[in-house]
Motif scaffolding. Structure first.
Motif, mmCIF file in Angstrom:
data_model
loop_
_atom_site.group_PDB
_atom_site.id
_atom_site.type_symbol
_atom_site.label_atom_id
_atom_site.label_comp_id
_atom_site.label_asym_id
_atom_site.label_seq_id
_atom_site.Cartn_x
_atom_site.Cartn_y
_atom_site.Cartn_z
ATOM 1 N N ALA B 510 0.811 -1.241 -0.065
ATOM 2 C CA ALA B 510 -0.069 -0.114 0.074
ATOM 3 C C ALA B 510 0.836 1.220 -0.059
ATOM 4 C CB ALA B 510 -1.018 0.028 1.280
ATOM 5 N N ALA B 511 1.718 1.306 -0.990
ATOM 6 C CA ALA B 511 2.402 2.418 -1.193
ATOM 7 C C ALA B 511 2.325 3.223 -2.741
ATOM 8 C CB ALA B 511 3.972 2.151 -0.929
ATOM 9 N N GLN B 512 2.138 4.616 -2.586
ATOM 10 C CA GLN B 512 1.969 5.295 -4.031
ATOM 11 C C GLN B 512 3.223 5.434 -4.821
ATOM 12 O OE1 GLN B 512 -1.228 5.267 -4.067
ATOM 13 N NE2 GLN B 512 -2.160 6.339 -2.243
ATOM 14 N N SER B 535 -1.457 6.453 1.628
ATOM 15 C CA SER B 535 -2.469 5.617 1.168
ATOM 16 C C SER B 535 -3.042 5.176 2.443
ATOM 17 C CB SER B 535 -1.570 4.334 0.602
ATOM 18 O OG SER B 535 -1.071 3.712 1.825
ATOM 19 N N GLY B 536 -2.489 5.529 3.707
ATOM 20 C CA GLY B 536 -3.338 5.294 4.737
ATOM 21 C C GLY B 536 -3.053 3.519 5.070
ATOM 22 N N GLY B 537 -2.327 3.047 4.354
ATOM 23 C CA GLY B 537 -2.205 1.469 4.521
ATOM 24 C C GLY B 537 -0.736 1.038 4.933
ATOM 25 N N ASN B 542 -2.273 6.753 8.672
ATOM 26 C CA ASN B 542 -3.403 6.224 8.862
ATOM 27 C C ASN B 542 -4.392 6.608 7.973
ATOM 28 O OD1 ASN B 542 -4.540 8.038 10.060
ATOM 29 N ND2 ASN B 542 -4.761 7.060 11.931
#
Lengths: 564, 564
Positions: B510-512, B535-537, B542
């Motif tokens: 979960a990385a942009q 991403s919040g992930g 978060n």
């Protein structure tokens, strides 16, 4: 995959219309359900009829339910029906150090399938569950103690509705962001900056569903399907007294996943030995990124405080209130309340507990009624409703566990008993513990009484609390919701100003309100696609079934951008 | 309300088209912005031009910014610009026991206004801020240390875009559920069950925005406007070194709220005395139900662990990585990376820190390049970009605080220095601390080096980490994102298989990801309405700016149902 098994394409063709109807239903919140409530509606198109469902359930008794899970190191299960039958079913006990890694193996393919394929696979799971509604009804009945018709409806079509609703929300949320975008930013006389962007919903990891005793499917399906539809694997940890309905669910899910070409281990069961308490162990495992829980406030609070690596969705306990200020349909009010107090022996998180009634009485269409009259009339209504033992058994079901029975017995000592609980014999299941509800009179102004009415007393216990006035009732309602939480609030009033005031309390404290119910809808029932179950805004629950917030954080969106 | 002030109806007429465009933009994620980036675009239709904006800023210096807040017990403020100017502005210091109750007084009317009116009031706030973009630019410049053009764009139109984006998401989320529904459930031969239902978005309470030093408006506006648009009051606690931009924002918000007939105290400022640390006190107050925070991981973690009564949205710290595997545009890659490392002296949460380069070198359109060559060429690119002091000042801005300067100075001792930092004189602001970035060579295989590259070193410091291979780079990337988090990931490759692999790492963790950027878009920049920020992930944040999850839990929906 066997030739007869449906492909993803088949599943889309088969289930997309249902998904579209569900998407429309959550938008309009009008009535809709694809799952028939009537037991006689089943038996065609591959669904089991009553006899076949009963036979299927009977065939499960005293067997080992082998789900084919990796890491199974033992077989466990000691369920005894509240109706007195030992189920004798055993389930895989997992070595979680083997099972959890196995659950992540299929996650990439499940993610790559995309939101639509995940949704229709979930709908196929629900369809196969729906076909076995009669079988599930017996499993729910003999674990929750619900009477058969309630187990059939709440454990069957209503639970399936809640699962489908969660799938619809999950799908809608994932497709809010487009899969790709072309982005072109003007740069005056120079060429625009141009990027091609892709957006992919990605799961958080493994979700843990901690099931409850009283509504294993109804309370379990929203979290299970919301997590699965958003790409997560789901580990189902049922309540030790209510394993069978969720174990069957896991079995169906594994069968459908495998048939559709996915890893069956995306859904697995974590049954436990007596006293093992694996929920705590699982809840803090690093693999577990989402937890759905229904049960006691103490363990819900523990999860919220300790399972810091996970998104935690809890439905805990509250103190539900009905304010009785006045009514234009006295008989209808009494009948409606009597039913609400009796259904499933009050063992619903939505059952009213405190009935706030002005001590000077209320106005009704039958003239003024004193506090004592209202309470006595309500007691008579409950008595009338449950006077016939067959009807009483069909409404009450069985007391789910000894704790509820103990609370019921203790309640009579809390104040003046307006309606005593009585034992009801169940000729079919002589060992079932069946009890009618108790109504106890309390005084809202007495500190000793406050200790009783300001605590949740889960089970067939309600308190007729005398208050000074309608305004006093609203103040107590506000304090109760704020301090203790509430899944439901009811109110009866003919005064428009009072109605606005009770609405204002519920809006300010985030409680779901049912006004002047006198017909066939009850404060303790909510309908999927239309009613929210809980608000997520008061201490009774940190989430509502189902809204955007219930699904939006179960996945994240990863963007990949390139120069166009 | 003065006769000239706009009514809610006027505001809808004025701003609804903009809201609709924003709603369309978040759906397509194509390029869109209503806020011009060019300083010369301002000066008409009521907006301040460059000279007027500068004059307005100058007029603020050495004054008391009286926001008319209740409970003001003192005046505080000790901001010194990273460019060396003491601002001399003082702000109200609040007695929170007076201010917090005052902030709740207007909440009912704000709730009752409904989602559309709240949205257009927010758009009017943003419009008046936009009109003062030149004034805000100086305020951002002299608190963050950003160079003027960056302060203008990132602190002005880009921040306003992010605020508008949050309003659009908040509005869309609140209107997903209809205001009313008629529900009619068939009952066979009997009359249907019919209910009338109303659904009302209700706020959680008072939201707390904890601002940051480097991007007070850009990082502050999403949470501020998401909370306000969903019906909450917002208490703004700015970073003590970056009060002015948010204090001006609060001032505009209070002015617009009052003009539109709402309570100005729905938005308030909580400035603090040096060392007072009121964020901790405020964060655990029972009134505070939402917290937005940008800053250090340690305080973000503290908030997540301790502010249990609130929804907590944090952007903390990460270790951003760029994988350099191969490129078809070597010069473009070097230029793009050089700019990314230099912009605002690397003081962005999105600036790359670790450049992972195979020790055997890479393939390029200019032939194979060894690790040493790539690093040396990159150093030369940075040198070339910053060789002219005027240009260097315009790109670098000033070092925001002594901690960043200390880290920069210490970095040279961590390994072989490929590019030394140099001091740049700023003729306009002789006291400004202006530094070019340092690039340090590290070995991915050396445990001593790992301690450096696996920690966030916020500021103009990057590490050229030699790795064994592309596969080794991906393994390190995965470990870095999983353990330390990342706001951004970049990658350069001409190998389709490697490209898929790096995408897979980013999807799994979960990385942009930005791929092969060689033009005028940089890995550290995201555009509102199209790019997600974080991403919040992964552990860096978060929450993502902005998605459904960022807004959906800032309000709840209360249902009131009645027999129809």
């Amino acid at each position: 995959m066997a030739a007869a098994e449906p492909t993803a394409h088949d599943l889309i063709a088969q289930h997309r219309p249902t998904l579209d109807q569900a998407l429309e239903a959550i938008r309009t919140r009008a009535y809709w359900s694809p799952h028939p409530e009537h037991p006689k509606a089943y038996g065609e198109n591959g669904s089991l009829d009553a006899a076949a469902g009963k036979a299927a359930f009977d065939a499960l008794l005293n067997t080992r339910l082998d789900l084919g899970q990796p890491g199974t190191d033992d077989w466990v299960g000691e369920e005894t029906s509240p109706y007195g039958i030992a189920l004798g079913v055993t389930y895989p006990h997992a070595d979680v150090d083997v099972l959890l890694p196995a659950m992540t193996a299929g996650q990439r393919a499940w993610r790559e399938a995309g939101a639509e394929v995940r949704a229709v696979v979930c709908l196929e799971i629900l369809k196969r569950i729906a076909d076995r509604t009669h079988e599930f009804a017996h499993a729910v009945m003999h674990t929750s103690g619900q009477a058969f018709m309630m187990a059939f409806q709440a454990g069957g079509p209503h639970a399936q509705d809640r699962g489908l609703e969660a799938v619809a929300y999950a799908y809608a949320e994932q497709v809010r962001t487009p899969g790709t975008a072309e982005w072109s930013k003007p740069q005056g006389k120079r060429d625009p900056l141009a990027m091609t962007k892709t957006f992919t919903p990605v799961p958080r990891g493994v979700a843990l569903l901690v099931g409850c005793n009283t509504f294993p499917t109804w309370n379990g399906y929203p979290g299970l399907f919301a997590s699965l539809a958003t790409g997560n694997a789901v580990l189902v940890k049922p309540h030790p007294r209510a394993v069978l309905p969720l174990a069957l669910t896991v079995g169906v899910a594994r069968e459908v996943l495998a048939a559709a070409g996915f890893d069956a281990n995306l859904v697995a069961l974590a049954a436990e030995r007596p006293g093992e308490g694996i929920a705590k162990t699982l809840a803090t495992r690093p693999e577990i990124k989402i937890i759905d829980y229904t049960g006691s406030a103490s363990f819900g609070d523990w999860l919220e405080a300790n399972a810091r690596q996970a998104q935690v969705y809890t439905e805990k306990a509250g103190v539900n209130t009905v304010v009785v200020e006045s009514t234009a349909h006295y008989k209808g009010m009494l009948a409606n309340l009597a039913f609400s107090l009796s259904l499933y022996s009050g063992q619903m998180c939505t059952t009213p507990q405190n009935l706030l009634i002005p001590r000077d009485g209320i106005r009704t269409d039958e003239g003024p009624k004193t506090y004592d009259e209202v309470v006595a009339d309500l007691a008579r209504s409950v008595d009338g409703l449950l006077g016939d033992d067959a009807r009483a058994n069909a409404l009450l079901g069985a007391i789910v566990n000894p704790d509820v029975k103990a609370r019921l017995e203790a309640a009579a000592g809390l104040g003046e008993v307006a309606l005593a609980s009585r034992e009801v014999a169940n000729p079919e299941f002589p060992d079932a513990v069946v009890r009618t509800p108790v109504i106890v009179k309390l005084d809202g102004a007495k500190p000793d009484d406050e200790a009783a009415y300001m605590s949740e007393c889960f089970g067939p216990v309600s308190f007729a609390v005398a208050v000074d006035s309608g305004a006093d009732a609203l103040a107590l309602l506000r304090r109760t919701v704020r301090d203790k939480g509430a899944m439901t609030v009811g109110a009866y009033t003919t005064d428009p100003e009072f109605e606005r005031d009770v609405e204002e309390v519920c809006l300010a404290e985030a409680a779901q309100l049912s006004l002047n119910l006198t017909g066939g809808v009850y404060v303790n029932q909510t309908a999927a696609f239309s009613d929210f179950h809980g608000s997520g805004g008061n201490p009774a629950a940190n989430a509502a079934l189902t809204d955007g917030a219930f699904v939006a954080n179960r996945f994240r969106v990863v963007e990949v951008r390139r120069d166009a």
